[in-house]
Design a protein around this motif. Structure first.
Motif, PDB file in Angstrom:
ATOM      1  N   PHE A 121       0.845  -1.195   0.000  1.00 50.47           N
ATOM      2  CA  PHE A 121       0.000   0.000   0.000  1.00 50.47           C
ATOM      3  C   PHE A 121       0.881   1.246   0.000  1.00 50.47           C
ATOM      4  O   PHE A 121       1.803   1.377   0.805  1.00 50.47           O
ATOM      5  N   VAL A 122       0.606   2.171  -0.904  1.00 48.85           N
ATOM      6  CA  VAL A 122       1.431   3.360  -1.105  1.00 48.85           C
ATOM      7  C   VAL A 122       0.875   4.536  -0.310  1.00 48.85           C
ATOM      8  O   VAL A 122      -0.326   4.831  -0.393  1.00 48.85           O
ATOM      9  N   MET A 123       1.748   5.230   0.404  1.00 46.62           N
ATOM     10  CA  MET A 123       1.322   6.392   1.186  1.00 46.62           C
ATOM     11  C   MET A 123       1.909   7.662   0.589  1.00 46.62           C
ATOM     12  O   MET A 123       3.136   7.815   0.505  1.00 46.62           O
ATOM     13  N   LEU A 124       1.028   8.556   0.168  1.00 45.42           N
ATOM     14  CA  LEU A 124       1.413   9.824  -0.435  1.00 45.42           C
ATOM     15  C   LEU A 124       0.892  10.963   0.437  1.00 45.42           C
ATOM     16  O   LEU A 124      -0.269  10.949   0.844  1.00 45.42           O
ATOM     17  N   SER A 125       1.735  11.938   0.691  1.00 44.83           N
ATOM     18  CA  SER A 125       1.297  13.104   1.453  1.00 44.83           C
ATOM     19  C   SER A 125       0.372  13.964   0.605  1.00 44.83           C
ATOM     20  O   SER A 125       0.532  14.065  -0.612  1.00 44.83           O
ATOM     21  N   GLY A 126      -0.575  14.599   1.270  1.00 48.23           N
ATOM     22  CA  GLY A 126      -1.429  15.566   0.607  1.00 48.23           C
ATOM     23  C   GLY A 126      -1.234  16.955   1.166  1.00 48.23           C
ATOM     24  O   GLY A 126      -2.013  17.864   0.862  1.00 48.23           O
ATOM     25  N   VAL A 127      -0.186  17.134   1.973  1.00 50.36           N
ATOM     26  CA  VAL A 127       0.114  18.436   2.584  1.00 50.36           C
ATOM     27  C   VAL A 127       1.592  18.711   2.332  1.00 50.36           C
ATOM     28  O   VAL A 127       2.467  18.080   2.940  1.00 50.36           O
ATOM     29  N   ASP A 128       1.879  19.675   1.470  1.00 52.82           N
ATOM     30  CA  ASP A 128       3.264  19.919   1.057  1.00 52.82           C
ATOM     31  C   ASP A 128       4.197  20.169   2.232  1.00 52.82           C
ATOM     32  O   ASP A 128       5.294  19.604   2.287  1.00 52.82           O
ATOM     33  N   GLU A 129       3.790  21.028   3.174  1.00 50.62           N
ATOM     34  CA  GLU A 129       4.717  21.413   4.231  1.00 50.62           C
ATOM     35  C   GLU A 129       4.983  20.291   5.233  1.00 50.62           C
ATOM     36  O   GLU A 129       5.895  20.395   6.050  1.00 50.62           O
ATOM     37  N   LEU A 130       4.205  19.213   5.176  1.00 52.43           N
ATOM     38  CA  LEU A 130       4.439  18.068   6.052  1.00 52.43           C
ATOM     39  C   LEU A 130       5.174  16.932   5.351  1.00 52.43           C
ATOM     40  O   LEU A 130       5.426  15.887   5.958  1.00 52.43           O
ATOM     41  N   SER A 131       5.529  17.127   4.086  1.00 57.89           N
ATOM     42  CA  SER A 131       6.078  16.019   3.301  1.00 57.89           C
ATOM     43  C   SER A 131       7.389  15.479   3.843  1.00 57.89           C
ATOM     44  O   SER A 131       7.663  14.279   3.758  1.00 57.89           O
ATOM     45  N   LEU A 132       8.233  16.351   4.396  1.00 59.71           N
ATOM     46  CA  LEU A 132       9.511  15.886   4.937  1.00 59.71           C
ATOM     47  C   LEU A 132       9.274  14.886   6.061  1.00 59.71           C
ATOM     48  O   LEU A 132       9.820  13.770   6.048  1.00 59.71           O
ATOM     49  N   ALA A 133       8.457  15.245   7.033  1.00 59.39           N
ATOM     50  CA  ALA A 133       8.155  14.351   8.148  1.00 59.39           C
ATOM     51  C   ALA A 133       7.361  13.139   7.678  1.00 59.39           C
ATOM     52  O   ALA A 133       7.569  12.016   8.157  1.00 59.39           O
ATOM     53  N   PHE A 134       6.449  13.355   6.734  1.00 61.49           N
ATOM     54  CA  PHE A 134       5.624  12.269   6.196  1.00 61.49           C
ATOM     55  C   PHE A 134       6.515  11.198   5.565  1.00 61.49           C
ATOM     56  O   PHE A 134       6.355   9.992   5.821  1.00 61.49           O
ATOM     57  N   ASN A 135       7.474  11.624   4.746  1.00 65.65           N
ATOM     58  CA  ASN A 135       8.365  10.658   4.096  1.00 65.65           C
ATOM     59  C   ASN A 135       9.264   9.958   5.105  1.00 65.65           C
ATOM     60  O   ASN A 135       9.525   8.752   4.997  1.00 65.65           O
ATOM     61  N   ALA A 136       9.741  10.702   6.098  1.00 65.08           N
ATOM     62  CA  ALA A 136      10.591  10.085   7.118  1.00 65.08           C
ATOM     63  C   ALA A 136       9.854   8.987   7.878  1.00 65.08           C
ATOM     64  O   ALA A 136      10.460   8.008   8.318  1.00 65.08           O
ATOM     65  N   ALA A 137       8.525   9.140   7.994  1.00 65.40           N
ATOM     66  CA  ALA A 137       7.713   8.153   8.715  1.00 65.40           C
ATOM     67  C   ALA A 137       7.272   6.990   7.842  1.00 65.40           C
ATOM     68  O   ALA A 137       6.699   6.027   8.348  1.00 65.40           O
ATOM     69  N   GLY A 138       7.523   7.069   6.536  1.00 63.80           N
ATOM     70  CA  GLY A 138       7.177   5.935   5.682  1.00 63.80           C
ATOM     71  C   GLY A 138       6.503   6.282   4.372  1.00 63.80           C
ATOM     72  O   GLY A 138       6.228   5.390   3.560  1.00 63.80           O
ATOM     73  N   GLY A 139       6.225   7.557   4.127  1.00 69.15           N
ATOM     74  CA  GLY A 139       5.644   7.950   2.853  1.00 69.15           C
ATOM     75  C   GLY A 139       6.667   7.897   1.738  1.00 69.15           C
ATOM     76  O   GLY A 139       7.880   7.885   1.978  1.00 69.15           O
ATOM     77  N   ILE A 140       6.177   7.898   0.493  1.00 70.03           N
ATOM     78  CA  ILE A 140       7.114   7.830  -0.649  1.00 70.03           C
ATOM     79  C   ILE A 140       6.783   8.868  -1.715  1.00 70.03           C
ATOM     80  O   ILE A 140       7.193   8.722  -2.871  1.00 70.03           O
ATOM     81  N   GLY A 141       6.064   9.923  -1.338  1.00 73.22           N
ATOM     82  CA  GLY A 141       5.777  10.946  -2.331  1.00 73.22           C
ATOM     83  C   GLY A 141       4.700  11.889  -1.856  1.00 73.22           C
ATOM     84  O   GLY A 141       4.210  11.802  -0.729  1.00 73.22           O
ATOM     85  N   CYS A 142       4.343  12.818  -2.752  1.00 69.62           N
ATOM     86  CA  CYS A 142       3.348  13.828  -2.416  1.00 69.62           C
ATOM     87  C   CYS A 142       2.526  14.184  -3.642  1.00 69.62           C
ATOM     88  O   CYS A 142       3.079  14.413  -4.724  1.00 69.62           O
TER      89      CYS A 142
END
Length: 291
Positions: free
Chosen positions: A180-201
């Motif tokens: 299952f792929v996790m993509l951020s939908g909030v640009d300013e949170l993308s750094l933390a989102f990716n560090a926690a396991g996301g792979i894009g925005c």
């Protein structure tokens, strides 16, 4: 299935109609600048102001202009399951790689209703679905346990998480299907989102800064968080300025500053950004070296 910088494309209008030539030029520029996929008819694309015929034409043009260079994730959301299926059916027919489907808005279904909505869609069409959770706009919130259950369905491949709740990235990573792929939908949170396991925005900012956003996502993917932080520091003022007034007014203004032929026209009830917002956008664009 999807990763990297994925702009949620703005839809240009001229004299009240879809400005197809400007949109085609935007698609080409985005691909040339390194965007990994494109989303037409999302929130930033003013999908809620488009007729169904216009909605479908925007998707069709995007698929046609991309010509297989990057996948197209077509915005197919609706508060009506039948209408969402109509959008998905058209998107599959014209060659989209997936459909982005927002949680049903206005109706305020409970978790059972949300599950039934997405289950019905997956059972009705063979097109991958990306869940889109943005409670600030829909009021409805897809809870983590619902996401985990939906991720087990073969047709649901990813989530655009715009909840703003970073804890959920870890919850989803631990409880959802392995692929299952996790993509951020909030640009300013993308750094933390990716560090926690996301792979894009799926990004607003990537409309106007596609190369910087692609480089930022590439740094995260490589685990080079020192470089990612540097790029995030450059992008952060821009992320914030693009929501200094009601979106997509600021991003259309920003696009007109970077791409002079891009129209700033909006459809009511959206109105142009304030002078203060425009000044904030100008300052952020200059700080990022984009003007």
């Amino acid at each position: 299935m999807f990763s990297g910088s994925i702009p949620a494309l703005a839809t240009p209008f001229r004299d009240g109609s879809f400005a197809e030539d400007q949109f085609r030029a935007l698609v080409d520029w985005q691909i040339d600048q390194g965007s990994s996929a494109l989303v037409p008819c999302g929130t930033t694309g003013e999908a809620s102001t488009l007729s169904n015929a216009e909605h479908h034409r925007v998707i069709e043009v995007c698929v046609e202009q991309a010509a297989g260079r990057v996948p197209i994730i077509a915005g197919c959301g609706s508060n009506d399951t039948t209408n969402a299926l109509l959008h998905l059916t058209f998107s599959k027919k014209c060659g989209a790689a997936a459909g982005l489907v927002v949680a049903p808005y206005y109706n305020r279904p409970n978790q059972e209703g949300i599950t039934a909505h997405f289950t019905t869609l997956t059972e009705s069409i063979d097109l991958p679905l990306v869940l889109y959770n943005v409670p600030a706009r829909t009021v409805t919130d897809i809870q983590p346990e619902t996401v985990a259950a939906l991720s087990q369905l073969p047709g649901i491949v990813a989530i655009k998480d715009a909840s703003g709740v970073l804890d959920r990235v870890t919850e989803h990573r631990l409880d959802c299907a392995d692929d299952f792929v996790m993509l951020s939908g909030v640009d300013e949170l993308s750094l933390a989102f990716n560090a926690a396991g996301g792979i894009g925005c799926i990004s607003v900012t990537a409309n106007v800064a596609p190369k910087l956003c692609a480089e930022f996502q590439a740094a995260c993917a490589a685990g080079d968080y020192a470089k990612a932080r540097e790029l995030n520091d450059v992008l952060y003022p821009l992320h914030k300025s693009l929501f200094s007034d009601a979106s997509p007014g600021p991003i259309k203004y920003a696009l007109s500053r970077v791409l002079p032929d891009f129209s700033t026209d909006l459809r009511l009830p959206m109105t142009p950004p304030s002078e203060a917002s425009r000044k904030a956008v100008d300052a952020a664009l200059e700080g990022a070296g984009l003007i």
